[in-house]
Design an enzyme around this catalytic site. Structure first.
Site, PDB file in Angstrom:
ATOM      1  N   ASP A  79      -6.655   1.255 -10.005  1.00 49.17           N
ATOM      2  CA  ASP A  79      -5.750   1.587  -9.342  1.00 49.17           C
ATOM      3  C   ASP A  79      -4.066   0.947  -9.418  1.00 49.17           C
ATOM      4  O   ASP A  79      -3.370   1.819  -8.784  1.00 49.17           O
ATOM      5  CB  ASP A  79      -5.774  -0.010  -7.890  1.00 49.17           C
ATOM      6  N   SER A  95       1.526   8.112  -3.690  1.00 49.81           N
ATOM      7  CA  SER A  95       1.828   6.779  -3.608  1.00 49.81           C
ATOM      8  C   SER A  95       2.932   5.897  -2.845  1.00 49.81           C
ATOM      9  O   SER A  95       4.740   6.683  -2.683  1.00 49.81           O
ATOM     10  CB  SER A  95       1.806   5.995  -4.965  1.00 49.81           C
ATOM     11  N   ARG A  96       2.824   5.753  -1.488  1.00 50.90           N
ATOM     12  CA  ARG A  96       3.420   5.418  -0.835  1.00 50.90           C
ATOM     13  C   ARG A  96       4.535   4.080  -1.730  1.00 50.90           C
ATOM     14  O   ARG A  96       5.896   4.211  -0.973  1.00 50.90           O
ATOM     15  CB  ARG A  96       3.279   5.258   1.082  1.00 50.90           C
ATOM     16  N   ASN A  97       3.628   3.246  -1.536  1.00 52.15           N
ATOM     17  CA  ASN A  97       4.278   2.280  -2.522  1.00 52.15           C
ATOM     18  C   ASN A  97       5.886   2.654  -3.553  1.00 52.15           C
ATOM     19  O   ASN A  97       6.940   1.962  -3.853  1.00 52.15           O
ATOM     20  CB  ASN A  97       3.580   0.817  -2.561  1.00 52.15           C
ATOM     21  N   LYS A 123      -1.374  -5.065  -5.916  1.00 51.46           N
ATOM     22  CA  LYS A 123      -1.389  -3.306  -6.987  1.00 51.46           C
ATOM     23  C   LYS A 123      -0.010  -3.098  -6.415  1.00 51.46           C
ATOM     24  O   LYS A 123       0.709  -2.523  -7.122  1.00 51.46           O
ATOM     25  CB  LYS A 123      -2.309  -2.473  -6.933  1.00 51.46           C
ATOM     26  N   PHE A 173      -6.685   8.660   3.987  1.00 53.53           N
ATOM     27  CA  PHE A 173      -7.557   7.992   3.820  1.00 53.53           C
ATOM     28  C   PHE A 173      -9.100   8.194   4.770  1.00 53.53           C
ATOM     29  O   PHE A 173     -10.181   8.625   4.462  1.00 53.53           O
ATOM     30  CB  PHE A 173      -7.465   7.131   2.865  1.00 53.53           C
TER      31      PHE A 173
END
Length: 343
Positions: A250, A260-262, A197, A20
């Site tokens: 989000d 998304s890493r999570n 989130k 990012f």
């Protein structure tokens, strides 16, 4: 007081050469500003200068020739009027502390990190206020997957600060034909939404890996939104903030995208990996792990009902299996659908 316009020659520093940070720095350089992207590793910085690519995080993304890449923190911050802190929460305080002596009074300092400091329930804006008391502070949060920003997919974000002039200036810096920037004065709520989130993204990854259907995902997303709003409102944030891009926007992206890493951490855990193996497999910081630990403890202190966060905490830190956590969660939810009403 009128809004101060950002001159085309405005000097910008972006600290953090992850996905990012790289995307933000390159976007601002493309808008004609003098931008320095700071990376901790001198060899990686040199490689990025040579190839005009960040091969580790965004290998297919050509870097603007006007973008300066350096491992010299003082050089990156020299004369900077706006500084973006795009480093993981675990390194945030250290980098802010190192930057402090190079940041002039009145400089705009923006956090793009989504999580809490490792030592406790401390937001990144609070870290900036502590380490850079001379700065004007804001946060950026929203459904902003860096690879999609790099592809120039239509994207929107939120700049949040009680300083309206700061918000307007950052909007000018970042807006492009594909990247829209909305303002919100509720910096506390926006920052909480960005952190919270990630808890539910891990659970959404688990649900996806287990082959659970769209009905289940609909329940997970809506009850996640209710849970994070309940927690934030107890602390004083506006529930309405969670209906915006930094909340539901989000949450949706992070709970549905394989970028998304999570979400990927959740999939790996449900595939039978240990937590350490899942982290190694993803290979990047997944803020939801630390956030789950911190939020669970704070919710217990406040007496806030958070069955989803509690279930994930049991899996990550208490040795409970995913099936056990799901079974317990299924019988513990409240019966009310909508908790917040207008009027």
């Amino acid at each position: 007081m009128g809004v101060v316009q950002m001159a085309a020659s405005t000097r910008i520093a972006v600290l953090g050469g992850g996905s990012f940070g790289t995307a933000v720095a390159n976007m601002i350089a493309g808008n004609g500003h003098a931008v320095s992207l700071w990376m901790r590793d001198p060899q990686r910085a040199a490689r990025c200068r040579e190839t005009r690519r960040n091969e580790r995080y965004l290998p297919d993304y050509a870097l603007d020739p006007r973008l300066t890449i350096t491992a010299d923190l003082a050089a990156a911050l020299a004369e900077a009027e706006v500084v973006f802190f795009s480093v993981p929460t675990g390194a945030f305080a250290e980098v802010a502390g190192r930057a402090a002596s190079h940041v002039r009074p009145g400089t705009i300092a923006i956090s793009t990190a989504k999580g809490f400091a490792p030592e406790g329930f401390t937001r990144m804006s609070e870290v900036l206020a502590r380490e850079l008391p001379q700065a004007r502070i804001g946060v950026i949060s929203g459904p902003n997957l860096a690879r999609e920003v790099a592809r120039h997919d239509i994207t929107a974000t939120v700049i949040a600060s009680p300083d309206a002039e700061l918000c307007a200036q950052v909007q000018q810096l970042l807006v492009t034909s594909y990247f829209r920037v909305y303002a919100n004065a509720d910096m506390f709520g926006v920052e909480l939404a960005g952190a919270l989130k990630n808890i539910y993204a891990i659970e959404a990854g688990m649900a996806t890996q287990l082959g659970l259907g769209q009905n289940t995902m609909a329940v997970l997303l809506t009850r996640s939104l209710a849970e994070m709003t309940r927690f934030a409102a107890t602390l004083g944030a506006s529930p309405m903030t969670f209906l915006g891009l930094s909340g539901v926007g989000d949450l949706f992206v992070t709970c549905t995208s394989p970028l998304s890493r999570n979400f990927r951490i959740g999939r790996a855990l449900a595939a039978g990996r240990s937590l350490a193996e899942a982290i190694a497999e993803v290979g990047q910081t997944a803020e939801g792990i630390n956030t789950t630990r911190i939020v669970k403890h704070r919710a217990d202190e406040l007496g806030v009902y958070m069955p989803l966060a509690s279930a994930l905490h049991a899996v990550l830190f208490e040795g409970r299996s995913i099936s056990q956590a799901l079974a317990r969660m299924a019988v513990s939810e409240r019966s009310d659908d909508v908790e917040f009403r207008v009027g």
